[in-house]
Design an enzyme around this catalytic site. Sequence first.
Site, PDB file in Angstrom:
ATOM      1  N   ARG A  94      47.241   9.763  12.683  1.00 18.92           N
ATOM      2  CA  ARG A  94      46.387   9.777  11.758  1.00 18.92           C
ATOM      3  C   ARG A  94      45.432  10.717  11.889  1.00 18.92           C
ATOM      4  O   ARG A  94      44.485  10.427  12.648  1.00 18.92           O
ATOM      5  CB  ARG A  94      46.057   8.492  11.608  1.00 18.92           C
ATOM      6  CG  ARG A  94      45.145   8.191  10.412  1.00 18.92           C
ATOM      7  CD  ARG A  94      43.858   6.723  10.392  1.00 18.92           C
ATOM      8  NE  ARG A  94      42.920   6.966   9.253  1.00 18.92           N
ATOM      9  CZ  ARG A  94      41.781   6.619   9.274  1.00 18.92           C
ATOM     10  NH1 ARG A  94      41.482   5.896  10.655  1.00 18.92           N
ATOM     11  NH2 ARG A  94      41.026   6.005   8.943  1.00 18.92           N
ATOM     12  N   HIS A 182      41.704   7.118   3.437  1.00 18.92           N
ATOM     13  CA  HIS A 182      42.411   7.129   2.802  1.00 18.92           C
ATOM     14  C   HIS A 182      43.834   6.412   2.790  1.00 18.92           C
ATOM     15  O   HIS A 182      43.866   6.095   2.252  1.00 18.92           O
ATOM     16  CB  HIS A 182      41.782   4.957   2.615  1.00 18.92           C
ATOM     17  CG  HIS A 182      40.377   4.933   3.465  1.00 18.92           C
ATOM     18  ND1 HIS A 182      39.153   4.373   2.760  1.00 18.92           N
ATOM     19  CD2 HIS A 182      40.262   4.579   4.677  1.00 18.92           C
ATOM     20  CE1 HIS A 182      38.393   3.593   3.751  1.00 18.92           C
ATOM     21  NE2 HIS A 182      38.884   4.158   5.179  1.00 18.92           N
ATOM     22  N   GLY A 211      37.474  -2.784   3.969  1.00 20.92           N
ATOM     23  CA  GLY A 211      37.755  -2.874   5.290  1.00 20.92           C
ATOM     24  C   GLY A 211      36.389  -2.436   6.004  1.00 20.92           C
ATOM     25  O   GLY A 211      35.556  -2.492   5.266  1.00 20.92           O
ATOM     26  N   ARG A 242      28.166   2.083   7.286  1.00 18.50           N
ATOM     27  CA  ARG A 242      27.481   3.742   6.060  1.00 18.50           C
ATOM     28  C   ARG A 242      27.040   3.122   4.373  1.00 18.50           C
ATOM     29  O   ARG A 242      27.567   2.106   4.319  1.00 18.50           O
ATOM     30  CB  ARG A 242      29.047   4.221   5.573  1.00 18.50           C
ATOM     31  CG  ARG A 242      29.510   5.143   7.124  1.00 18.50           C
ATOM     32  CD  ARG A 242      31.324   5.778   7.234  1.00 18.50           C
ATOM     33  NE  ARG A 242      32.089   4.447   7.969  1.00 18.50           N
ATOM     34  CZ  ARG A 242      33.055   4.700   7.613  1.00 18.50           C
ATOM     35  NH1 ARG A 242      33.456   5.723   6.806  1.00 18.50           N
ATOM     36  NH2 ARG A 242      34.321   4.320   8.544  1.00 18.50           N
ATOM     37  N   ASP A 284      30.738  -7.302  10.366  1.00 18.36           N
ATOM     38  CA  ASP A 284      31.961  -8.098   9.959  1.00 18.36           C
ATOM     39  C   ASP A 284      31.809  -8.872   8.731  1.00 18.36           C
ATOM     40  O   ASP A 284      31.072  -9.751   8.900  1.00 18.36           O
ATOM     41  CB  ASP A 284      32.442  -9.003  11.498  1.00 18.36           C
ATOM     42  CG  ASP A 284      33.531  -9.452  11.435  1.00 18.36           C
ATOM     43  OD1 ASP A 284      34.376 -10.175   9.825  1.00 18.36           O
ATOM     44  OD2 ASP A 284      34.660  -9.684  12.476  1.00 18.36           O
ATOM     45  N   MET A 285      32.320  -8.516   7.395  1.00 16.04           N
ATOM     46  CA  MET A 285      32.293  -9.949   6.726  1.00 16.04           C
ATOM     47  C   MET A 285      32.801 -11.219   7.228  1.00 16.04           C
ATOM     48  O   MET A 285      32.322 -12.112   6.132  1.00 16.04           O
ATOM     49  CB  MET A 285      33.843  -8.927   6.260  1.00 16.04           C
ATOM     50  CG  MET A 285      33.306  -9.817   4.494  1.00 16.04           C
ATOM     51  SD  MET A 285      32.095  -9.692   3.508  1.00 16.04           S
ATOM     52  CE  MET A 285      31.792  -8.526   2.906  1.00 16.04           C
ATOM     53  N   GLY A 331      40.422  -6.714   1.828  1.00 12.97           N
ATOM     54  CA  GLY A 331      41.150  -7.008   0.878  1.00 12.97           C
ATOM     55  C   GLY A 331      42.096  -7.718   0.966  1.00 12.97           C
ATOM     56  O   GLY A 331      42.433  -8.875   0.107  1.00 12.97           O
ATOM     57  N   GLU A 380      49.831   1.803   7.399  1.00 15.96           N
ATOM     58  CA  GLU A 380      49.045   3.036   7.859  1.00 15.96           C
ATOM     59  C   GLU A 380      50.374   3.925   8.447  1.00 15.96           C
ATOM     60  O   GLU A 380      50.391   4.985   8.423  1.00 15.96           O
ATOM     61  CB  GLU A 380      48.018   3.610   8.086  1.00 15.96           C
ATOM     62  CG  GLU A 380      46.549   3.386   6.813  1.00 15.96           C
ATOM     63  CD  GLU A 380      45.547   3.269   7.421  1.00 15.96           C
ATOM     64  OE1 GLU A 380      44.447   3.652   6.393  1.00 15.96           O
ATOM     65  OE2 GLU A 380      45.271   2.146   8.050  1.00 15.96           O
TER      66      GLU A 380
END
Length: 394
Positions: A94, A182, A211, A242, A284-285, A331, A380
């Site tokens: 990637r 992405h 994410g 960010r 971290d959600m 998600g 991915e």
Amino acid sequence: MGSAILVLNAGSSSLKFSLFDAGAPGVLSAVAVGQVEGLGTAPRLKAKGPDGQVILDERRSTTEIGNHAQALQEIAALLGSRFVGTELVGVGHRVVHGGPEYSAPLLITPQAMQELAAFVPLAPLHQPHNLAAIRAVEQARPGLPQVACFDTAFHRTQNEVAQLYGLPYEFYERGIRRYGFHGLSYEYIAATLPEVAPEIAGGRVVVAHLGSGASMCAMHNGRSVGSSMGFTALDGLMMGTRPGNLDPGIVLYLLQQEGMSAKEIEDLLYKRSGLLGLSGIGNDMRVLQESDSPRARLAIDHFVYRISRELGGLAAVLGGLDALVFTAGIGENSALIRRLVCQQAQWLGIDLDPLANEQSVARISSVGSRVSAWVVPTNEELMIARHTRQLLGL
């Protein structure tokens, strides 16, 4: 297993890997996945087999694993001992930024490395580490074919109008344009929808890749026509660290009035903003959802607000909306975020099925919902493995 493809995804302090069986035609299957995390601080090597069973979970010293090259050596030793006799025929990487030219996977050459290094300023958190992993493989296995798969490539189908900024046109010609990111995730979703949700695959779909890094993409008939991220991976949605969309005047103000240096502003925007900056707790959600701190809830609410604004804009780009698809870590796993987003999007015609949402089944909207909502896991690494096999003619 006679031959295999190794997929690497390098971050600033981690090196994720997946090993795919390439010995038989047909569907690629991962036989091992894992990562070295904590590079430079507290290295830890973790790996699992195809059924999720733990192969290895060990902490190492920084003298053993202090950089990407040493991490690669440890991964190679692990896979070599477990898959004796298997021939590694290619490595897929990637690479976050492919610039204006690269709209397809690329066989790595010395010239290509020079060109990709020029995009480091556009993706300083990712590109240097992506290239470090390529150099590490070249050092360990000279001559082994390596393929770069770009996060920007999927969005090259967008028309010129969608890629422009309101700057003098010569800046566009010099490469200052909306790239989108992405793309490997979106490409995988586009390829998967005909199987899991054929009724929406050819329609007007917004995919929310949520994410630590987060963005959204408007797709029509499986092709990108608009995206939330632009010139760099700072744009669009608020993310883990960010800020997302930001008035450029703020950067000028920080430079001119606050006396911050360019390096300090870069650190602020890439590492100290977003969920972390608003909450004061972390990025971290899962931690934020469990917290009773008002600022944690404020960060969550702003995260959802930004998604809702972007969803409206992308629906306008599409001229309407047939489906919303959630993917990536938040998600796929946060029923709360999905619920809040879908509640905000009721005006678009989304009617959430609360039970389906809590169970994270594929379709989470009601049967009668005019616009459907879905949860589709992304992959991915598999996308990279497919590209690597195809480009190498395996």
